[in-house]
Design an enzyme around this catalytic site. Sequence first.
Site, PDB file in Angstrom:
ATOM      1  CB  VAL A 102       5.082  -6.941   1.096  1.00  0.00           C
ATOM      2  CG1 VAL A 102       5.381  -7.261   2.598  1.00  0.00           C
ATOM      3  CG2 VAL A 102       6.301  -8.299   1.371  1.00  0.00           C
ATOM      4  CB  CYS A 103       3.095  -3.211   2.491  1.00  0.00           C
ATOM      5  SG  CYS A 103       2.086  -2.615   3.823  1.00  0.00           S
ATOM      6  CB  THR A 104       1.898   0.571   0.006  1.00  0.00           C
ATOM      7  OG1 THR A 104       2.895   0.727   0.463  1.00  0.00           O
ATOM      8  CG2 THR A 104       1.009   0.114   0.684  1.00  0.00           C
ATOM      9  CB  THR A 122      -2.354  -3.549  -1.103  1.00  0.00           C
ATOM     10  OG1 THR A 122      -1.176  -3.119  -0.579  1.00  0.00           O
ATOM     11  CG2 THR A 122      -3.318  -2.647  -1.127  1.00  0.00           C
TER      12      THR A 122
END
Length: 319
Positions: A102-104, A122
Amino acid sequence: MRTVLVVLFDGVQSLDVTGPLEVFQGGELHAPGSYRTRTASPDGAPVRTSSGLTVVPDQALTASATPHILLVPGGRGTRNPAPDVVAWLREHGPRAERLVSVCTGAILLAEAGLLDGRRATTHWAYCDKLARDHPSVEVDPDPIYVRDGHVATSAGVTAGIDLALALVEEDLGREIALGIARHLVVFLRRPGNQAQFSAQLAAQTARREPLREVQQWITEHPGGDLSVETLAARARLSPRHFARAFQAETGMTPGRYVDRVRLEHARRLLEDTSDGVEEISRACGYGTPEAMRRAFVKALGTAPAEYRRRFRPASAPTH
């Protein structure tokens, strides 16, 4: 039962952790015995999230077996990845049935070599960094999530919920995933190839009021005459001056903005109404079903009818 392990570290984004966990726990509540969720930090000690919240993990990574679903959240703690976290991911990531970020969190997967030769995404603000630091990764900055084999990467916070819902739907069926989405008051139907930004968010808000009014007019009248000449007249500018000013202040051409608004409006009508494709194509300014089909295939890789089949609730009325 599928085991779900969420990796914790100092500086983790709390919503990247709790959002997907709520989805998987919802799957367990709807279908007992489907998921067993656990969290783990490098040494089993509590971690402090980027928002200051302290999270107490269930166990240490060193005591954790490879799970079915290994989920790696993002947050400020990914800027200087902890070597022990990266080493553990390098060892256990390839053996997980599903590897999710998730995300970074994608940065941690890339540091562990788990995204080499794969397509990934990302958070939009870190796509350039991911591509620059890891040239062997094919970074796609647009979608809210990308699945490449057993590896799935997603954009920021809410995209992790979207991806988790997609996995639950795959495991337990559409009705259970819909039930979880309704409980969380989120959309189930956001496809992975949906852009990270809506047209209104992707474009900057114009500084000058006449241009802002034109942006609002486009949003409210997707089926109208949205030619540059017509929009320029509304802004009381010449077409050439209007086109140049609109792009300078919003970051995209008038035509690109109109295309995005029309696509979003058509998607919502396909998802939320029983209107026919021909009626929707007229309402959204496409004119013909074929023109709308070409726009959908170009932007989303699927035709309107298939989009409706995949992303409208099963209980919605049909003609």
